[in-house]
Design an enzyme around this catalytic site. Structure first.
Site, mmCIF file in Angstrom:
data_model
loop_
_atom_site.group_PDB
_atom_site.id
_atom_site.type_symbol
_atom_site.label_atom_id
_atom_site.label_comp_id
_atom_site.label_asym_id
_atom_site.label_seq_id
_atom_site.Cartn_x
_atom_site.Cartn_y
_atom_site.Cartn_z
ATOM 1 N N HIS A 10 2.289 -2.786 10.974
ATOM 2 C CA HIS A 10 0.838 -2.652 10.855
ATOM 3 C C HIS A 10 0.431 -2.511 9.396
ATOM 4 O O HIS A 10 1.104 -1.857 8.600
ATOM 5 C CB HIS A 10 0.354 -1.436 11.652
ATOM 6 N N HIS A 11 -0.698 -3.131 9.043
ATOM 7 C CA HIS A 11 -1.184 -3.066 7.667
ATOM 8 C C HIS A 11 -1.532 -1.636 7.266
ATOM 9 O O HIS A 11 -1.625 -1.314 6.078
ATOM 10 C CB HIS A 11 -2.406 -3.973 7.508
#
Length: 460
Positions: A142-143
């Site tokens: 996930h960013h």
């Protein structure tokens, strides 16, 4: 009382903005050659060794949002000390004949699915059945945990330049260099000092905005948000993805750079611009005005190049000159626009650049609001990102890495993303698009080759 690890607002925003139509993870596809002497059970044994080493998982890969579901977003992390490794690490096989085409179809499906917020936000797939005595891995994170630069840094640190090195850990077992380790744990005085510095920096943002607007009015090559024309990319998107990838010799691109005196990234942008022009002409969808690209700029100084956690990215806008048929005129437009954008950031601190970049990116946060994408002009047409990678061949327990291809994030109103990373004398292009709104994505690969050949002919 245990300290609750707070989540930086820049990271939290990636969780707040996520929905089924807008997965907010970055990914990476890596192709390997099987090592000499690898038996039929090599990959099966490798998989079991990966899932059987839970105790080696580093803290970064144990973090999960403290509140997986909530209307106000996520503001702090919790630690998962009971990882289900068989969930995070998967073993997949390609259907026959196991071409790169089948591999890209599988990776496209994997990249379109959301990460489970009740678990640490990462997944890893080991993929067998690839023709040519090869196998592949696909990973996504996930960013909110890390940006694309951080993920590539960490992936490179998990590999070796020595083909005989064995017993190497997987990427989630490699300790990232956390900011807390570099700066110490800090305390109230350190926090106050940090806040004082932030206040000073933020105070300079408004003058920087005014100065940027003045520069835009003065210099014809400068670009401001919302100057981009509407294209087939600037529509609402679905959650399904399509991925295309290919690599080009770095020597070819360097030759164009040397002949023109431009930067390597200028050549990459020109290559993309020519390909986009061809692609849109083919679909009878080329606008009269030039496409505008948002180009991420890493804010890591040389002393921070080994850091592999968090987000540290700014942004500039570049005119791609797609309305120009002549490749030399188009290239000139690109280089002038990029130079002006970089000059506007030269006197700013990293925090000020982040703030200004936030203003550039802010419209993406409003894109999910019904009607916003259709009623407002796009702030830019697409994102083109160039991430530096390893320049020497790398190995994972004797298996040689043939190529690494980045997968990024399309946004509502931004149906196509182009991300490039360098590796061992090549530039690896990864094109991630909305499956419904970017038709025949793989044709862009052919257009990229034609665009590079056109540049070579024009400057040769």
């Amino acid at each position: 009382m245990a300290r609750i690890p707070l989540m930086p607002i820049t990271d939290s925003m990636f969780l707040i903005g996520e929905s089924r139509e807008h997965p907010m993870h970055v990914g990476g596809l890596q192709l390997y050659t099987l090592p000499d002497g690898a038996g039929p059970d090599y990959l099966s044994q490798l998989y079991h060794s990966l899932v059987g080493a839970e105790e080696t998982v580093q803290q970064l890969f144990r973090k999960r949002p403290r509140r997986p579901v909530g209307s106000l977003g996520q503001w702090s992390w919790s630690t998962d000390n009971q990882l289900d490794m068989e969930y995070h690490v998967r073993f997949s096989a390609l259907p026959r004949p196991g071409r790169v085409r089948e591999l890209l179809e599988l990776v496209s499906r994997l990249h379109g699915s959301l990460l489970d917020r009740h678990r640490p936000l990462w997944e890893f797939s080991l993929i067998e059945g690839l023709e040519g005595n090869r196998f592949a891995t696909y990973s996504k994170v996930h960013h909110a945990l890390m940006d694309g630069v951080s993920s590539i840094i960490l992936a490179n640190r998990a590999l070796s330049t020595d083909s005989t090195t064995m017993g190497m850990p997987p990427v989630w077992a490699v300790p990232p260099i956390e900011k807390a380790e570099r700066n110490g744990q800090g305390g109230p005085l350190a926090l106050l000092e940090s806040l004082r510095g932030m206040t000073t920096d933020i105070a300079g943002v408004l003058p920087a905005v005014v100065k940027g607007a003045q520069t835009a009015l003065r210099e014809q090559a400068s670009v401001l948000p919302f100057q981009a024309p509407r294209t087939i990319f600037n529509v609402q998107i679905t959650g399904a993805r399509r991925f295309a990838a290919q690599k080009w010799s770095l020597d070819r691109i360097k030759a164009v750079r040397k002949a023109t005196g431009a930067t390597l990234n200028d050549v990459v942008l020109a290559m993309c611009a020519g390909a986009l022009r061809r692609y849109l002409l083919e679909l009878d969808a080329l606008p009269d005005r030039p496409l505008i690209s948002m180009v991420p700029v890493s804010l890591r100084g040389k002393q921070k190049r080994s850091e592999a956690s968090g987000n540290s990215v700014g942004a500039i806008l570049v005119n791609l000159g797609t309305h120009l048929a002549d490749p030399v005129e188009r290239f000139t437009q690109i280089t002038e626009s990029a130079q002006v954008a970089k000059r506007s950031l030269a006197e700013l601190s990293p925090l000020q650049i982040l703030a200004l970049s936030g203003l550039t990116m802010a419209p993406l946060a409003f894109a999910p609001i019904p009607g916003f994408v259709n009623l407002t002009p796009p702030p830019f047409n697409l994102i083109i990102s160039n991430v530096p990678g390893a320049q020497k061949p790398l190995f994972w327990n004797g298996a040689e890495l043939q190529g690494m291809y980045p997968l990024s994030i399309p946004y509502d109103g931004q149906a196509l993303n182009i991300t490039i990373t360098s590796y061992a004398g090549a530039l690896n292009f990864g094109l991630t698009g909305c499956r419904r709104n970017v038709p025949h994505l793989q044709r862009l690969l052919t257009h990229l080759e034609d665009s590079l050949a056109e540049l070579e002919k024009a400057v040769g």
